[in-house]
Enzyme design. Structure first.
Site, PDB file in Angstrom:
ATOM      1  N   GLU A 155     -24.313  -9.750  17.333  1.00 24.84           N
ATOM      2  CA  GLU A 155     -23.359 -10.864  17.473  1.00 24.84           C
ATOM      3  C   GLU A 155     -22.704 -11.038  16.117  1.00 24.84           C
ATOM      4  OE1 GLU A 155     -22.656 -12.086  20.194  1.00 24.84           O
ATOM      5  OE2 GLU A 155     -24.397 -12.045  21.497  1.00 24.84           O
ATOM      6  N   CYS A 159     -18.328 -18.626  14.244  1.00 29.02           N
ATOM      7  CA  CYS A 159     -18.010 -17.251  14.643  1.00 29.02           C
ATOM      8  C   CYS A 159     -16.914 -17.282  15.695  1.00 29.02           C
ATOM      9  CB  CYS A 159     -19.247 -16.554  15.168  1.00 29.02           C
ATOM     10  SG  CYS A 159     -20.071 -17.480  16.455  1.00 29.02           S
TER      11      CYS A 159
HETATM   12  N1  LIG Z   1     -21.153 -13.698  16.899  1.00 25.46           N
HETATM   13  C1  LIG Z   1     -21.964 -14.710  16.644  1.00 25.46           C
HETATM   14  O1  LIG Z   1     -22.680 -15.187  17.504  1.00 25.46           O
HETATM   15  C2  LIG Z   1     -22.019 -15.310  15.248  1.00 25.46           C
HETATM   16  C3  LIG Z   1     -22.536 -16.593  15.068  1.00 25.46           C
HETATM   17  C4  LIG Z   1     -22.529 -17.132  13.796  1.00 25.46           C
HETATM   18  C5  LIG Z   1     -22.047 -16.399  12.727  1.00 25.46           C
HETATM   19  N2  LIG Z   1     -21.574 -15.154  12.932  1.00 25.46           N
HETATM   20  C6  LIG Z   1     -21.039 -14.383  11.806  1.00 25.46           C
HETATM   21  O2  LIG Z   1     -21.915 -14.459  10.701  1.00 25.46           O
HETATM   22  C7  LIG Z   1     -21.181 -14.284   9.487  1.00 25.46           C
HETATM   23  C8  LIG Z   1     -21.559 -15.351   8.490  1.00 25.46           C
HETATM   24  O3  LIG Z   1     -22.939 -15.390   8.308  1.00 25.46           O
HETATM   25  P1  LIG Z   1     -23.675 -14.756   7.032  1.00 25.46           P
HETATM   26  O4  LIG Z   1     -22.803 -14.827   5.856  1.00 25.46           O
HETATM   27  O5  LIG Z   1     -25.014 -15.406   6.950  1.00 25.46           O
HETATM   28  O6  LIG Z   1     -23.835 -13.250   7.488  1.00 25.46           O
HETATM   29  P2  LIG Z   1     -24.685 -12.105   6.796  1.00 25.46           P
HETATM   30  O7  LIG Z   1     -24.455 -10.892   7.618  1.00 25.46           O
HETATM   31  O8  LIG Z   1     -24.421 -12.018   5.350  1.00 25.46           O
HETATM   32  O9  LIG Z   1     -26.211 -12.589   6.938  1.00 25.46           O
HETATM   33  C9  LIG Z   1     -26.797 -12.837   8.193  1.00 25.46           C
HETATM   34  C10 LIG Z   1     -28.309 -12.687   8.074  1.00 25.46           C
HETATM   35  O10 LIG Z   1     -28.619 -11.333   7.787  1.00 25.46           O
HETATM   36  C11 LIG Z   1     -29.551 -11.255   6.725  1.00 25.46           C
HETATM   37  N3  LIG Z   1     -29.400  -9.949   6.047  1.00 25.46           N
HETATM   38  C12 LIG Z   1     -28.685  -9.641   4.945  1.00 25.46           C
HETATM   39  N4  LIG Z   1     -28.815  -8.324   4.661  1.00 25.46           N
HETATM   40  C13 LIG Z   1     -29.617  -7.788   5.611  1.00 25.46           C
HETATM   41  C14 LIG Z   1     -30.109  -6.478   5.877  1.00 25.46           C
HETATM   42  N5  LIG Z   1     -29.804  -5.448   5.117  1.00 25.46           N
HETATM   43  N6  LIG Z   1     -30.888  -6.293   6.957  1.00 25.46           N
HETATM   44  C15 LIG Z   1     -31.195  -7.327   7.768  1.00 25.46           C
HETATM   45  N7  LIG Z   1     -30.775  -8.584   7.567  1.00 25.46           N
HETATM   46  C16 LIG Z   1     -29.986  -8.813   6.498  1.00 25.46           C
HETATM   47  C17 LIG Z   1     -29.211 -12.450   5.876  1.00 25.46           C
HETATM   48  O11 LIG Z   1     -30.280 -12.759   5.027  1.00 25.46           O
HETATM   49  C18 LIG Z   1     -28.934 -13.501   6.932  1.00 25.46           C
HETATM   50  O12 LIG Z   1     -30.124 -14.087   7.405  1.00 25.46           O
HETATM   51  C19 LIG Z   1     -19.726 -14.365   9.881  1.00 25.46           C
HETATM   52  O13 LIG Z   1     -19.169 -13.086   9.926  1.00 25.46           O
HETATM   53  C20 LIG Z   1     -19.779 -14.964  11.287  1.00 25.46           C
HETATM   54  O14 LIG Z   1     -18.664 -14.656  12.081  1.00 25.46           O
HETATM   55  C21 LIG Z   1     -21.552 -14.591  14.171  1.00 25.46           C
END
Ligand SMILES: NC(=O)c1ccc[n+]([C@@H]2O[C@H](COP(=O)([O-])OP(=O)(O)OC[C@H]3O[C@@H](n4cnc5c(N)ncnc54)[C@H](O)[C@@H]3O)[C@@H](O)[C@H]2O)c1
Length: 629
Positions: A320, A354
């Protein structure tokens, strides 16, 4: 009319008979019926009250920062050196330091998964009644503690209280309500047709818990992002290990205590839910640490890394990812009504959604009027500390550096010809008091600008002019993302027609992101917004192994056995029997099927004929070969 008249006549006749049999007058009978209906209503009401009172209540003690709007705490500056084993937690609206949580190591994450696995072995056999009990305990707690839940989320993520009610609480309650009402029916074995050749079989799909779900979530909705996978996974009979974002971990203290208390009150194993705090490494360890399914909610960039890592262990993933949703407004849309809706679409949670509205395509005939109406409203939005004394419409940016990133996109667009109508000014960080970026209105956004392509994830409404339906569909689809979409039009049919051509996982017609309020619907996107679905029927079943089961429908009458023509060693008519059977069952029309039946009967009645035929064919082939040499 004839049906109504007949029904009336029958009713009259029935009443007359009742009067005759009971000895009551017609009026007395009506009075009795009214009393009976009221009594039944009271019994149902009492039953509901008793059932509600019987839901166990849980209590969770609060810390000072969870219980109060105003607190005293030292200030924190992001980027300040900290021990790599801890995650600093601070309020993005006031920069007050709230404390530190452990940055878990890979081995700690693996040990959490192991604990969850052991607990899930017990939980997988729980009844739906027990799972519903757990959901109701959570729901009761949520309803009794809405303000505290919202305050804690506001403190951790910077969102205003109303945004927390809408984005954290309402959607969670809606989800629990749907799971409680419809979840069991969704997960009950589903009958399927058995096909032609297996007509004597009964076929079904059984939905068995997948095991331990590993969820990795972002920071934008710290309560809902935890409760969303938790409620669905536990209802499906799974355990959950959830990695929360390093930018919104503090609230898991309170939410974690709530979850532990609810598990205990429902008689569920204490280790069934594990909350992992830490950085990317902890998330990475979760992906490869032996969970049975990964649900990743976050950026497209990290989503790709998660998918690559999951390939090593063949762990299934749901992605997602980011979004850049289109909001399309036609010339005949109800502008008076939609002004407030588009404000929510762009500025709820300060645009950190998102499925938030990012690209507003407004028809040329109402383009100027739209901007005239929106400009003073956007400029007048009040921004500040959601837990402070003054009322606010917009809060802070949760992630450090996001305000600066958003400002970069805005200034680049302006340098390429976009018109800045409101906001767009980044006050130096020392003077802001928190991580704020003002609600911003940009007109004349066009392809070629960075803001056209990149996800903003901030409080910016980009407005784009269009003239024909074909043009707006092409413009809206000119985007790497495809999460949600929204179309506003005077004619619902036209809105539907535009929506059906949009490359997106979800479409709301004459509304914004309303698909998420219908929790029976799947949530997810296409293109760089990810794949597979979370939530809804599809998402709930996705947390299970869909096991295909076939068995004899009438085992005493008919069961599978290998027909003599296919028993080993194979007789000469084995292939002819197979061809006849295929033609008889699958022939396109009666002509073929009759031919198949005739040849099948021939096989059965004259099996020896095939041995002779084969012999003759082989002799002729040998003779032909000798002649040619
Ligand atoms: N489609 C959806 O349902 C949805 C919902 C909310 C947010 N989002 C998206 O999330 C983004 C914003 O959130 P963010 O800045 O926290 O995103 P991010 O991808 O930076 O981080 C998301 C999560 O992934 C973890 N993470 C980081 N590196 C990782 C790795 N190598 N392996 C596994 N996990 C890792 C982070 O610690 C965090 O908990 C935006 O792009 C937004 O659109 C999508």
């Amino acid at each position: 009319m004839a049906v109504v008249a007949t029904a009336q006549a029958l009713l009259k006749e029935g009443v007359a008979k009742l009067v005759q049999l009971s000895g009551f007058s017609e009026t007395q009978l009506v009075q009795l019926a009214v009393v009976a209906v009221i009594a039944l209503g009271l019994v149902l009401l009492l039953n509901n009250v008793v059932a509600t009172l019987r839901i166990p209540s849980i209590k969770v003690e609060l810390t000072e920062a969870e219980a109060n709007d105003i607190i005293s705490a030292p200030k924190y500056t992001p980027g300040q050196p900290v021990d790599k084993d801890v995650v600093p937690c601070y309020d993005p609206s006031t920069m007050q330091l709230l404390g530190h949580l452990p940055a878990m190591s890979a081995s700690e994450v693996r040990s959490r998964i192991a604990r969850c696995k052991a607990a899930q072995k017990e939980w997988r056999t729980s009844s739906f009644a027990q799972r519903r009990k757990l959901l109701r305990i959570l729901l009761k707690f949520i309803i009794e503690n809405v303000e505290t839940i919202c305050r804690v989320s506001a403190r951790d993520s910077g969102k205003p209280m109303l945004d927390a009610i809408l984005g954290e609480v309402v959607v969670t309650c809606e989800k629990i309500h749907w799971l409680s009402r419809e979840g069991e029916a969704v997960l009950r074995p589903e009958r399927r047709s058995a096909g032609i050749l297996s007509f004597y079989k009964s076929a079904r799909v059984e939905f068995h818990p997948v095991g331990v779900v590993g969820a990795i979530v972002p920071w934008n909705y710290p309560f809902h992002n935890v409760l969303n996978p938790l409620t669905a996974a536990l209802f499906a009979g799974d355990g959950l290990v959830i990695k929360v974002s390093e930018h919104a971990s503090w609230s898991t203290g309170y939410y974690g205590r709530m979850i532990s208390a609810a598990l205990a009150a429902a008689g569920a194993p204490a280790d069934l839910v594990q909350i992992v705090t830490g950085y990317g490494e902890a998330g990475s360890a979760l992906v490869t640490g032996g969970v049975d399914k990964v649900i990743f909610v976050g950026s497209t960039q990290v989503g790709k890394m998660v998918m690559r890592a999951a390939a090593d262990t063949l762990t299934p993933v749901v992605l997602e990812l980011g979004g850049k949703d289109a909001v399309i407004v036609t010339e005949d849309a109800d502008l008076d009504n939609l002004v407030q809706v588009v404000l929510k679409a762009a500025f709820l949670n300060c645009g950190q959604n998102c499925a938030g509205g990012e690209r507003f395509f407004v028809h040329e005939k109402i383009y100027d009027k739209f901007l005239e109406r929106l400009t003073p409203l956007v400029a007048g939005l009040r921004q500040g500390n959601p837990l402070g004394d003054a009322p606010v419409d917009c809060g802070a940016m949760c992630m450090p550096g996001l305000a600066e990133k958003v400002h970069g996109l805005v200034t680049e667009a302006v340098s390429r010809g976009a018109r800045l109508l409101a906001g767009g000014v980044l006050v130096p960080s020392g003077e802001r008091g928190g991580q704020f970026y003002p609600p911003t209105l940009l007109a004349d956004v066009r392809p070629g600008m960075k803001i056209w392509e990149e996800e903003v994830f901030g409080p910016v409404m980009s407005v784009i002019k269009w003239s024909t339906d074909d043009e707006v569909v092409a413009l809206a689809n000119d985007c790497d993302f495809g999460l949600g979409s929204n179309v506003f039009a005077g004619s619902q049919a036209r809105a539907r027609s535009i929506a059906s051509r949009l490359e997106a996982g979800m479409s709301s017609i004459n509304d914004f992101a309303t698909t998420y309020m219908c929790q029976s619907l799947p949530f997810g996107g296409v293109k760089h917004s990810g794949f597979d679905r979370f939530a809804g029927v599809e998402g709930l079943r996705g947390l299970c192994v869909p096991k295909a089961v076939a068995e004899d429908r009438f085992p005493l009458l008919m069961r599978s056995s290998i027909p003599p023509a296919w028993q080993l060693p194979l007789p000469p008519h084995a292939v002819a029997f197979g061809v006849s059977l295929v033609t008889m069952f699958y022939g396109p029309g009666l002509l073929y099927q009759a031919r198949g039946l005739a040849s099948l009967l021939h096989c059965l009645v004259f099996p020896g004929a095939y041995a002779k035929k084969k012999q003759g064919q082989q002799q002729a082939a040998r003779a032909g070969k000798a002649k040619s040499t």
